[in-house]
Design a protein around this motif. Structure first.
Motif, PDB file in Angstrom:
ATOM      1  N   LEU A  60     -13.071  -4.194   0.031  1.00 17.34           N
ATOM      2  CA  LEU A  60     -12.121  -3.608  -0.672  1.00 17.34           C
ATOM      3  C   LEU A  60     -12.271  -3.272  -2.104  1.00 17.34           C
ATOM      4  N   ARG A  61     -12.238  -4.669  -2.883  1.00 17.83           N
ATOM      5  CA  ARG A  61     -12.255  -4.628  -4.178  1.00 17.83           C
ATOM      6  C   ARG A  61     -13.451  -4.175  -5.063  1.00 17.83           C
ATOM      7  N   LEU A  83      -6.685   0.572  -1.946  1.00 14.67           N
ATOM      8  CA  LEU A  83      -6.120  -0.343  -2.479  1.00 14.67           C
ATOM      9  C   LEU A  83      -4.590  -0.603  -1.911  1.00 14.67           C
ATOM     10  N   GLU A  86      -4.754  -1.113   2.008  1.00 11.39           N
ATOM     11  CA  GLU A  86      -5.283  -2.415   2.191  1.00 11.39           C
ATOM     12  C   GLU A  86      -4.662  -3.862   1.595  1.00 11.39           C
ATOM     13  N   LEU A  87      -4.181  -3.642   0.548  1.00 15.41           N
ATOM     14  CA  LEU A  87      -3.966  -4.874  -0.044  1.00 15.41           C
ATOM     15  C   LEU A  87      -2.546  -4.990  -0.161  1.00 15.41           C
ATOM     16  N   LYS A  90      -1.155  -8.421   0.708  1.00 15.46           N
ATOM     17  CA  LYS A  90      -2.417  -9.354   0.947  1.00 15.46           C
ATOM     18  C   LYS A  90      -2.888  -9.333  -0.487  1.00 15.46           C
ATOM     19  N   TYR A  91      -2.387  -9.098  -1.757  1.00 15.05           N
ATOM     20  CA  TYR A  91      -3.194  -9.406  -3.102  1.00 15.05           C
ATOM     21  C   TYR A  91      -3.228 -11.063  -3.314  1.00 15.05           C
ATOM     22  N   LYS A  92      -4.384 -11.091  -3.883  1.00 15.71           N
ATOM     23  CA  LYS A  92      -4.771 -12.433  -4.541  1.00 15.71           C
ATOM     24  C   LYS A  92      -4.357 -12.636  -5.644  1.00 15.71           C
ATOM     25  N   ASP A  95      -6.214 -10.808  -8.628  1.00 10.39           N
ATOM     26  CA  ASP A  95      -6.288  -9.267  -8.671  1.00 10.39           C
ATOM     27  C   ASP A  95      -5.676  -8.553  -9.859  1.00 10.39           C
ATOM     28  N   TYR A 123       1.652  -5.724  -6.701  1.00 13.08           N
ATOM     29  CA  TYR A 123       1.002  -6.839  -6.828  1.00 13.08           C
ATOM     30  C   TYR A 123       1.897  -7.983  -7.541  1.00 13.08           C
TER      31      TYR A 123
END
Length: 186
Positions: A60-61, A83, A86-87, A90-92, A95, A123
């Protein structure tokens, strides 16, 4: 990456020079376009996405970064759509660096606004403890688009908007002579 190659081949095949000219003119000829209008682009993107779902999900990234480095604006829109979808939830934490890179790469109001609301905003919903540091960094940057994103990230928050934070950022940038900053504040 196979996904990007297939997407590019499809966009080239479906390009429309008349539409491309009008689309580029709309954003002051800052970017090139294939001339594929949004509904058609989304349909083509969805088809390519389905064919390459595993590759996209696994990268993805990096896919988003590569798409943003391409010339035509349709690629940038696809990166944002990937993004955003899909994110979600589910972010980190790291990010924030990706988000900053996207905001500052091929920047213009159309992508910056979408990233601010749908990616940066989400985010920070997932990592509220990062809001102060991220927004402070963006608001204090020597980059108008990061400044704008610091104002706009709460667009989808509605009654959860931190008005005090918004007010502080708007006051900080109220004397900016940049049209896009004044528009964001307004």
């Amino acid at each position: 990456m196979l996904f990007i190659a297939q997407l590019e081949n499809t966009f080239v095949e479906k390009s429309d020079t008349e539409n491309a000219f009008a689309m580029a003119k709309y954003i002051r000829n800052k970017f090139d376009f294939f001339g594929i209008k949004t509904p058609k682009r989304r349909q083509l993107f969805k088809e390519m996405y389905k064919e390459n779902e595993q590759e996209v999900a696994s990268n993805l990234r990096s896919l988003a970064t590569l798409l943003f480095e391409k010339t035509q604006r349709e690629f940038h829109y696809c990166a944002i759509e990937i993004l955003t979808k899909e994110l979600y939830n589910k972010y980190k934490k790291d990010d924030a660096e990706l988000i900053e890179k996207l905001i500052t790469t091929n920047s213009w109001w159309d992508t910056v606004d979408a990233i601010s609301k749908n990616i940066l905003g989400q985010y920070l919903t997932e990592f509220p403890d990062c809001t102060t540091s991220t927004i402070s960094k963006f608001s204090n940057a020597n980059n108008m688009w990061l400044n704008r994103s610091a104002i706009l990230f709460q667009l989808g928050y509605k009654d959860k908007t931190d008005f005090s934070l918004l007010k502080v950022i708007c006051i900080k940038h109220k004397s900016s002579s940049e049209f896009f900053m004044q528009k964001a504040i307004g």
